[in-house]
Motif scaffolding. Structure first.
Motif, PDB file in Angstrom:
ATOM      1  N   THR A  50       3.492-114.295  91.625  1.00 42.89           N
ATOM      2  CA  THR A  50       2.247-113.966  90.532  1.00 42.89           C
ATOM      3  C   THR A  50       1.387-112.730  90.994  1.00 42.89           C
ATOM      4  OG1 THR A  50       0.779-115.269  92.039  1.00 42.89           O
ATOM      5  CG2 THR A  50       1.763-116.589  90.298  1.00 42.89           C
ATOM      6  N   VAL A  51       1.488-112.066  92.031  1.00 41.42           N
ATOM      7  CA  VAL A  51       0.932-110.735  92.247  1.00 41.42           C
ATOM      8  C   VAL A  51       1.777-109.675  92.311  1.00 41.42           C
ATOM      9  CG1 VAL A  51      -0.645-109.804  94.022  1.00 41.42           C
ATOM     10  CG2 VAL A  51      -0.716-112.241  93.838  1.00 41.42           C
ATOM     11  N   ALA A  52       1.368-108.857  91.534  1.00 37.55           N
ATOM     12  CA  ALA A  52       2.197-107.494  91.050  1.00 37.55           C
ATOM     13  C   ALA A  52       1.686-106.234  92.042  1.00 37.55           C
ATOM     14  CB  ALA A  52       2.021-107.098  89.911  1.00 37.55           C
ATOM     15  N   GLY A  53       2.670-105.603  92.620  1.00 38.03           N
ATOM     16  CA  GLY A  53       2.424-104.271  93.166  1.00 38.03           C
ATOM     17  C   GLY A  53       1.636-104.158  94.417  1.00 38.03           C
ATOM     18  N   GLY A  54       2.233-104.680  95.504  1.00 35.11           N
ATOM     19  CA  GLY A  54       1.678-104.275  96.894  1.00 35.11           C
ATOM     20  C   GLY A  54       0.087-104.538  97.012  1.00 35.11           C
ATOM     21  N   SER A  99      -0.803 -97.710  80.791  1.00 27.50           N
ATOM     22  CA  SER A  99       0.566 -96.644  80.707  1.00 27.50           C
ATOM     23  C   SER A  99       0.020 -95.326  80.429  1.00 27.50           C
ATOM     24  CB  SER A  99       1.349 -97.345  79.649  1.00 27.50           C
ATOM     25  OG  SER A  99       0.862 -97.216  78.390  1.00 27.50           O
ATOM     26  N   ALA A 100      -1.352 -95.301  79.968  1.00 26.56           N
ATOM     27  CA  ALA A 100      -1.869 -93.887  79.516  1.00 26.56           C
ATOM     28  C   ALA A 100      -2.507 -93.496  80.548  1.00 26.56           C
ATOM     29  CB  ALA A 100      -2.587 -93.808  78.131  1.00 26.56           C
ATOM     30  N   ARG A 101      -2.943 -94.390  81.578  1.00 24.58           N
ATOM     31  CA  ARG A 101      -4.115 -93.777  82.400  1.00 24.58           C
ATOM     32  C   ARG A 101      -3.331 -93.037  83.974  1.00 24.58           C
ATOM     33  NH1 ARG A 101      -7.113 -99.708  83.280  1.00 24.58           N
ATOM     34  NH2 ARG A 101      -7.526-100.124  81.165  1.00 24.58           N
ATOM     35  N   PRO A 102      -3.986 -92.253  84.390  1.00 23.97           N
ATOM     36  CA  PRO A 102      -3.569 -91.329  85.531  1.00 23.97           C
ATOM     37  C   PRO A 102      -2.605 -92.320  86.301  1.00 23.97           C
ATOM     38  CG  PRO A 102      -5.799 -90.686  85.036  1.00 23.97           C
ATOM     39  CD  PRO A 102      -5.630 -91.876  84.318  1.00 23.97           C
ATOM     40  N   SER A 103      -1.395 -91.808  86.932  1.00 24.08           N
ATOM     41  CA  SER A 103      -0.656 -92.563  87.913  1.00 24.08           C
ATOM     42  C   SER A 103      -0.326 -91.779  88.973  1.00 24.08           C
ATOM     43  CB  SER A 103       0.428 -93.130  87.081  1.00 24.08           C
ATOM     44  OG  SER A 103       1.469 -92.144  86.650  1.00 24.08           O
ATOM     45  N   ARG A 104      -1.102 -90.778  89.085  1.00 27.83           N
ATOM     46  CA  ARG A 104      -0.975 -89.978  90.339  1.00 27.83           C
ATOM     47  C   ARG A 104      -1.238 -90.806  91.530  1.00 27.83           C
ATOM     48  NH1 ARG A 104      -4.005 -87.323  93.698  1.00 27.83           N
ATOM     49  NH2 ARG A 104      -5.906 -87.791  92.325  1.00 27.83           N
ATOM     50  N   PRO A 105      -0.234 -90.651  92.714  1.00 24.29           N
ATOM     51  CA  PRO A 105      -0.552 -91.314  93.936  1.00 24.29           C
ATOM     52  C   PRO A 105      -1.877 -90.597  94.616  1.00 24.29           C
ATOM     53  CG  PRO A 105       1.749 -90.827  93.631  1.00 24.29           C
ATOM     54  CD  PRO A 105       1.203 -90.013  92.559  1.00 24.29           C
ATOM     55  N   PHE A 136       1.672-102.288 101.997  1.00 27.74           N
ATOM     56  CA  PHE A 136       0.701-103.467 101.904  1.00 27.74           C
ATOM     57  C   PHE A 136      -0.519-102.940 101.022  1.00 27.74           C
ATOM     58  CE2 PHE A 136       2.676-105.081 106.223  1.00 27.74           C
ATOM     59  CZ  PHE A 136       3.641-105.462 105.486  1.00 27.74           C
ATOM     60  N   GLY A 137      -0.315-102.020 100.475  1.00 26.27           N
ATOM     61  CA  GLY A 137      -1.499-101.546  99.333  1.00 26.27           C
ATOM     62  C   GLY A 137      -2.736-100.852  99.764  1.00 26.27           C
ATOM     63  N   PRO A 138      -3.471-100.110  99.140  1.00 27.38           N
ATOM     64  CA  PRO A 138      -4.557 -99.384  99.481  1.00 27.38           C
ATOM     65  C   PRO A 138      -5.825 -99.906  99.949  1.00 27.38           C
ATOM     66  CG  PRO A 138      -4.522 -99.361  97.252  1.00 27.38           C
ATOM     67  CD  PRO A 138      -3.195-100.380  97.660  1.00 27.38           C
ATOM     68  N   TYR A 139      -6.618 -99.318 100.836  1.00 24.90           N
ATOM     69  CA  TYR A 139      -7.878 -99.512 101.405  1.00 24.90           C
ATOM     70  C   TYR A 139      -8.474 -98.479 102.059  1.00 24.90           C
ATOM     71  CZ  TYR A 139      -6.278 -99.751 106.231  1.00 24.90           C
ATOM     72  OH  TYR A 139      -5.780 -99.769 107.701  1.00 24.90           O
ATOM     73  N   VAL A 265      -6.092 -98.197  91.504  1.00 24.19           N
ATOM     74  CA  VAL A 265      -5.107 -99.463  91.049  1.00 24.19           C
ATOM     75  C   VAL A 265      -4.171 -99.165  90.175  1.00 24.19           C
ATOM     76  CG1 VAL A 265      -5.219-101.713  90.243  1.00 24.19           C
ATOM     77  CG2 VAL A 265      -7.040-101.063  91.590  1.00 24.19           C
ATOM     78  N   ASP A 266      -4.375 -98.130  89.157  1.00 19.99           N
ATOM     79  CA  ASP A 266      -3.513 -97.847  88.275  1.00 19.99           C
ATOM     80  C   ASP A 266      -2.434 -96.948  88.754  1.00 19.99           C
ATOM     81  OD1 ASP A 266      -4.645 -98.979  85.878  1.00 19.99           O
ATOM     82  OD2 ASP A 266      -5.551 -97.335  85.460  1.00 19.99           O
ATOM     83  N   ALA A 267      -2.646 -96.401  90.084  1.00 18.88           N
ATOM     84  CA  ALA A 267      -1.707 -95.611  90.826  1.00 18.88           C
ATOM     85  C   ALA A 267      -0.894 -96.375  91.817  1.00 18.88           C
ATOM     86  CB  ALA A 267      -2.420 -94.378  91.460  1.00 18.88           C
ATOM     87  N   VAL A 268      -1.182 -97.558  91.817  1.00 23.10           N
ATOM     88  CA  VAL A 268      -0.485 -98.513  92.718  1.00 23.10           C
ATOM     89  C   VAL A 268       0.859 -98.609  91.938  1.00 23.10           C
ATOM     90  CG1 VAL A 268      -0.096-100.784  93.896  1.00 23.10           C
ATOM     91  CG2 VAL A 268      -2.433 -99.422  94.014  1.00 23.10           C
TER      92      VAL A 268
END
Length: 430
Positions: A50-54, A99-105, A136-139, A265-268
Motif C-alpha cells: 500500500t505504500v509507494a516510493g521509499g 506528473s507535471a510537477r518538478p521531479s528533480r532529485p 529508505f526515503g528523505p528526512y 515528495v514529488d521527487a521521490v
C-alpha cells in the motif's frame, strides 16, 4: 493496545503505525506477547502493498508517535545534489498534476536548508539528512536553539494512498487511554489536506519529562509530511533543556504545510516492482473499529458500566469499564486471515474446542516497570484463521497506576467474549 509490533527497519514503522503505527509508544512486554510479535511480519506485506516510493514518513497512527530518524547513518543514499532552482508558486504547485510537477532529485543538504529557512531565527547544530533518492526515503533533522534551550526538530517525507485507511490513521488523534497527551486536533485545510497537531510526551508513562509535539499532513495527492520536535536535544536519553518544545502549534502548521515539502515528495522515485518478489497475497477484509467496539460492549457482563470507549479503523477496539470497584481497561483485536502464524501463536498446549477453535489464556504483569499493573488475556483462533484476542487490566489504561487488585472482568468473561459467534458474523458482514 493494538497488537501489531513496532518493528525495524525504519521504513516499515510507518503506519499502523502506523500504530497510528509507532516507536515512541512504549509497549509493555506482556501486551506484545498477547498481541503476538509475528503480527509484524504480516503487516509488512500490507505496507509493501500500500505504500509507494521509499516511505520515510512517520505516523502517529492511532497508538502513538514513531521514531523520527533511524538509528545510525544518514547520507543522501545516492540522491543527486543539484543547484537550486526557482521555487514554484504555492498556487501552481498545489494545482499542477503530479506528473507535471518538478521531479528533480533533492539532496539531503537541500532539505536541511529548507528546514532551516522555515524555522524562526536561531542556531543550528547536529545536522543529519537524507535525500529524495535514498532507499529508505528523505528526512532532515537538526538541533535548534532559539536562545531558550536546544531542541531536536526533524521532518520526514513520504507518500500514502489518498483516502486510505493509512492516510486517515496518520491524521487521527489517538485515544487518551492509549496515548496520554495534552492536546490534539485534526482539521481539513482549504486545499483538502488533513492536518493533525499533537502535543504529548516521548514516554506515555511520563517516566521522564521529555515532550514530543508533532504535526502530520496528508494532502489530497498523497503527500505525507511528518514534523516532530522535542524539548531536549534528542528524542530519547537526553536531558530536558526547556519546559516545552520551541515551535507553537501555529509554527508547526506553517512549517509542515510549506509547499517545498510537497515538491520534495514529488521527487521521490516510485519504487519499481521486483519481478522476483511474489505478488502480495490479498488480505482478508478487517472489521470496522467502531463495529468491533459496539460488539464488544454488547458482550460485556451486565454488572459493569462503560465509562469510556474508542478504537481505530480495522481490527481494534477498547472500552473502559467500572463495576463500582475501580476502572478496568479492556481491549480487543479481531484479525482475519491469521492461519499463516497459527503455529507460532498457539502451541501444542492450546485448548481445542469442539468446533476446532484454539484457546489460550494468560495472567501476568501488565508492564515491566513493577507498578503492579495486571493483564489477563484470552486468545483464540478459528479454523478459518479468524483470531480474536481480548485483554483486561486492573487500571483504566495501560499507562496509569492500578485502580484495583485484579481486572473487573474474569477470565471466564473474557473467554465468553473471545469465543462469541458474533465476531464471525461481524467479519462476514464487513
Amino acid at each position: 493496545m493494538p497488537v501489531e509490533h513496532h518493528e525495524d527497519p525504519f521504513e516499515y514503522r510507518l503506519g499502523d503505525a502506523l500504530r497510528q503505527a509507532g516507536g515512541a509508544f512504549e509497549a509493555n512486554g506482556a501486551a506484545l506477547a498477547a498481541g503476538g510479535e509475528v503480527r509484524g511480519r504480516r503487516l509488512l506485506r500490507r505496507r509493501r502493498a500500500t505504500v509507494a516510493g521509499g516511505v520515510a514518513g512517520v505516523a502517529l497512527a492511532g497508538v502513538g508517535g514513531a521514531l523520527l530518524v533511524p538509528g545510525g547513518g544518514g547520507g543522501d543514499g545516492g540522491s543527486v545534489a543539484a543547484a537550486p532552482t526557482a521555487k514554484p508558486s504555492a498556487s501552481a504547485s498545489a494545482s499542477a498534476p503530479a506528473s507535471a510537477r518538478p521531479s528533480r532529485p533533492m539532496s539531503g543538504e537541500e532539505l536541511l536548508r529548507t528546514l532551516k529557512r522555515l524555522l524562526p531565527e536561531g542556531k543550528f547544530s547536529d545536522e543529519d539528512s537524507r535525500g529524495t533518492g535514498a532507499a529508505f526515503g528523505p528526512y532532515a533533522r537538526l538541533v535548534y536553539d532559539d536562545g531558550k534551550g536546544a531542541a531536536a526538530i526533524g521532518i520526514s517525507l513520504g507518500r500514502v494512498e489518498p483516502g486510505s485507511q493509512q492516510a486517515r490513521q496518520v491524521t487521527t488523534c489517538p485515544a487518551e487511554e492509549l496515548v496520554p497527551h495534552d492536546t490534539c486536533s485534526t482539521s481539513r485545510l482549504p486545499d483538502g489536506s488533513l492536518l493533525m497537531l499533537f502535543q504529548g510526551y516521548e514516554y506515555p508513562d511520563r517516566r521522564v519529562d521529555t515532550k514530543r509535539w508533532n504535526a502530520e499532513l496528508v494532502t489530497p495527492e498523497g503527500h505525507h509530511v511528518s514534523l516532530n520536535e522535542w524539548n531536549a536535544e534528542a528524542e530519547k536519553d537526553a536531558p530536558v533543556t526547556r519546559p516545552d518544545p520551541p515551535l507553537s502549534t501555529e509554527q508547526l502548521k506553517k512549517v509542515v504545510t510549506a509547499m517545498d515539502w510537497r515538491t520534495a515528495v514529488d521527487a521521490v522515485p516510485e519504487k519499481p516492482e521486483d519481478p522476483k518478489e511474489p505478488p502480495t497475497p490479498a488480505e482478508p477484509p478487517a472489521a470496522d473499529g467502531q463495529a468491533i467496539q459496539k460488539t464488544l460492549i454488547g458482550l460485556l457482563p451486565k454488572d459493569v458500566k462503560v465509562v469510556s470507549k474508542g478504537g481505530q479503523e480495522g481490527e481494534y477496539g477498547f472500552v473502559v469499564v467500572d463495576d463500582g470497584k475501580g476502572a478496568t481497561f479492556v481491549q480487543i483485536n479481531v484479525q482475519p486471515g491469521m492461519s499463516d502464524v497459527e503455529s507460532e501463536l498457539f502451541g501444542p498446549d492450546a485448548e481445542v474446542l469442539p468446533d476446532g477453535t484454539k484457546v489460550t489464556t494468560r495472567q501476568g504483569q501488565g508492564d515491566d516497570k513493577g507498578t503492579g499493573l495486571v493483564m489477563w488475556t484470552v486468545d483464540t483462533i478459528r479454523t478459518d484463521g479468524l483470531r480474536v484476542v481480548v485483554s483486561a487490566f486492573n487500571s483504566g489504561s495501560q499507562q496509569t497506576a492500578p485502580t484495583r487488585d485484579t481486572p473487573a472482568l474474569t477470565l471466564g468473561d473474557l473467554r465468553k467474549i473471545a469465543t462469541s459467534e458474533r465476531w464471525e458474523r461481524l467479519v462476514r458482514s464487513g
